[in-house]
Design a protein around this motif. Structure first.
Motif, short mmCIF file in Angstrom:
data_model
loop_
_atom_site.label_atom_id
_atom_site.label_comp_id
_atom_site.label_asym_id
_atom_site.label_seq_id
_atom_site.Cartn_x
_atom_site.Cartn_y
_atom_site.Cartn_z
N LEU A 1 0.83 -1.20 0.00
CA LEU A 1 0.00 0.00 0.00
C LEU A 1 0.87 1.25 0.00
O LEU A 1 0.64 2.18 -0.78
CB LEU A 1 -0.95 0.00 1.20
N GLY A 2 1.87 1.30 0.84
CA GLY A 2 2.78 2.44 0.88
C GLY A 2 3.51 2.63 -0.44
O GLY A 2 3.67 3.76 -0.92
N ILE A 3 3.95 1.54 -1.04
CA ILE A 3 4.63 1.61 -2.34
C ILE A 3 3.68 2.16 -3.40
O ILE A 3 4.05 3.02 -4.21
CB ILE A 3 5.18 0.22 -2.74
N TYR A 4 2.44 1.69 -3.39
CA TYR A 4 1.41 2.16 -4.32
C TYR A 4 1.20 3.67 -4.16
O TYR A 4 1.19 4.42 -5.14
CB TYR A 4 0.12 1.40 -4.08
N LEU A 5 1.04 4.13 -2.93
CA LEU A 5 0.82 5.55 -2.69
C LEU A 5 2.02 6.38 -3.12
O LEU A 5 1.87 7.46 -3.69
CB LEU A 5 0.50 5.81 -1.22
N GLY B 1 -10.29 -3.27 14.97
CA GLY B 1 -11.31 -3.37 13.93
C GLY B 1 -11.21 -2.22 12.95
O GLY B 1 -10.17 -1.58 12.82
N GLY B 2 -12.34 -1.92 12.26
CA GLY B 2 -12.36 -0.89 11.23
C GLY B 2 -11.81 0.45 11.71
O GLY B 2 -12.09 0.87 12.83
N HIS B 3 -11.02 1.10 10.85
CA HIS B 3 -10.31 2.30 11.27
C HIS B 3 -10.01 3.18 10.06
O HIS B 3 -10.05 2.73 8.92
CB HIS B 3 -9.00 1.88 11.95
N SER B 4 -9.69 4.44 10.32
CA SER B 4 -9.24 5.39 9.30
C SER B 4 -7.93 6.02 9.77
O SER B 4 -7.82 6.42 10.93
CB SER B 4 -10.26 6.51 9.08
N VAL B 5 -6.98 6.11 8.85
CA VAL B 5 -5.70 6.76 9.12
C VAL B 5 -5.37 7.68 7.94
O VAL B 5 -6.04 7.63 6.90
CB VAL B 5 -4.55 5.74 9.33
N VAL B 6 -4.35 8.49 8.09
CA VAL B 6 -3.83 9.32 7.01
C VAL B 6 -2.48 8.74 6.60
O VAL B 6 -1.66 8.41 7.46
CB VAL B 6 -3.64 10.79 7.45
N MET B 7 -2.28 8.63 5.30
CA MET B 7 -0.96 8.21 4.79
C MET B 7 -0.50 9.18 3.71
O MET B 7 -1.30 9.85 3.08
CB MET B 7 -1.04 6.79 4.21
N LYS B 8 0.82 9.22 3.55
CA LYS B 8 1.43 9.98 2.46
C LYS B 8 2.70 9.23 2.07
O LYS B 8 3.55 8.96 2.91
CB LYS B 8 1.78 11.40 2.89
N ASP C 1 -13.58 -6.58 4.31
CA ASP C 1 -13.92 -7.01 2.95
C ASP C 1 -12.69 -7.36 2.11
O ASP C 1 -12.79 -7.70 0.94
CB ASP C 1 -14.77 -5.95 2.24
N GLY C 2 -11.49 -7.24 2.71
CA GLY C 2 -10.26 -7.60 2.02
C GLY C 2 -9.58 -6.45 1.31
O GLY C 2 -8.54 -6.64 0.68
N TYR C 3 -10.14 -5.25 1.41
CA TYR C 3 -9.60 -4.10 0.70
C TYR C 3 -9.16 -3.00 1.67
O TYR C 3 -9.76 -2.81 2.72
CB TYR C 3 -10.65 -3.47 -0.22
N PHE C 4 -8.14 -2.26 1.25
CA PHE C 4 -7.86 -0.96 1.83
C PHE C 4 -8.72 0.00 1.01
O PHE C 4 -8.83 -0.13 -0.21
CB PHE C 4 -6.39 -0.57 1.66
N TRP C 5 -9.32 0.98 1.66
CA TRP C 5 -10.13 1.96 0.95
C TRP C 5 -9.38 3.28 0.95
O TRP C 5 -9.16 3.88 2.01
CB TRP C 5 -11.51 2.08 1.60
N VAL C 6 -8.95 3.70 -0.23
CA VAL C 6 -8.20 4.94 -0.40
C VAL C 6 -9.20 6.06 -0.62
O VAL C 6 -9.98 6.03 -1.57
CB VAL C 6 -7.23 4.83 -1.60
N GLY C 7 -9.19 7.05 0.28
CA GLY C 7 -10.11 8.17 0.19
C GLY C 7 -9.38 9.46 -0.13
O GLY C 7 -8.31 9.75 0.43
N CYS D 1 4.03 5.76 -5.45
CA CYS D 1 4.11 5.77 -6.91
C CYS D 1 3.00 6.62 -7.54
O CYS D 1 3.26 7.45 -8.40
CB CYS D 1 4.03 4.34 -7.42
N TYR D 2 1.76 6.41 -7.10
CA TYR D 2 0.62 7.03 -7.78
C TYR D 2 0.10 8.31 -7.13
O TYR D 2 -0.61 9.08 -7.78
CB TYR D 2 -0.53 6.02 -7.91
N TYR D 3 0.41 8.53 -5.86
CA TYR D 3 -0.07 9.73 -5.15
C TYR D 3 1.08 10.40 -4.42
O TYR D 3 0.96 10.76 -3.26
CB TYR D 3 -1.21 9.37 -4.18
N LYS D 4 2.18 10.58 -5.10
CA LYS D 4 3.39 11.17 -4.51
C LYS D 4 3.06 12.49 -3.83
O LYS D 4 2.45 13.39 -4.42
CB LYS D 4 4.43 11.38 -5.62
#
Length: 144
Positions: free
Chosen positions: A80-84, A102-109, A130-136, A86-89
């Motif tokens: 996930l970090g590698i994806y971000l 359980g279910g949670h929200s965090v900020v990443m960069k 559900d098996g997914y990270f949800w990128v918002g 690359c695509y959301y530098k």
């Protein structure tokens, strides 16, 4: 982006609904969490989907000429970090994930920054149930 901690831990048996999502929205907008509506609680925190909370969030974000959009990605925490990176530098994004509670929200960069708004630093240990990270993302709302 300002780093805020959530006001409510998720303890529904005590009448408290966790507010990590609104805290993340506040962080992204540099607004203290109490200035952001508790969309998850208002939208039915135990609902099988997030559609009502998402609609309430978008209605509120209109005042900033913004919209919240999200999409799923299936990968490991490390990927996930590698994806971000690359695509959301250099873009702060909301990540829907599972914490140790359980279910949670965090900020990443990128691949090197994560802000956990939980007061007990419960972290991001894997994808949602559900098996997914949800990128918002908060994006500019173009009105016609």
């Amino acid at each position: 982006m300002k780093e805020f901690k959530q006001l409510n831990l998720h303890k529904p048996q005590e009448g408290l609904i966790g507010d990590c999502f609104r805290t993340v929205i506040g962080c992204l907008l540099d607004l203290e969490p109490e200035l952001v509506p508790h969309f998850t609680e208002l939208g039915g925190w135990d609902s099988p989907d997030f559609s009502k909370a998402r609609r309430l969030c978008n209605e509120w974000l209109e005042q900033f000429n913004l919209k919240y959009c999200e999409y799923p990605i299936q990968c490991s925490v490390a990927d996930l970090g590698i994806y971000l990176d690359c695509y959301y530098k250099d873009v702060y994004v909301q990540i829907g994930c599972n914490s140790k509670h359980g279910g949670h929200s965090v900020v990443m960069k990128n691949d090197d920054y994560i802000w956990d708004p939980s007061r007990d630093n419960s972290g991001c240990v894997g994808p949602m149930d559900d098996g997914y990270f949800w990128v918002g993302l908060l994006v500019q709302h173009v009105k016609e």
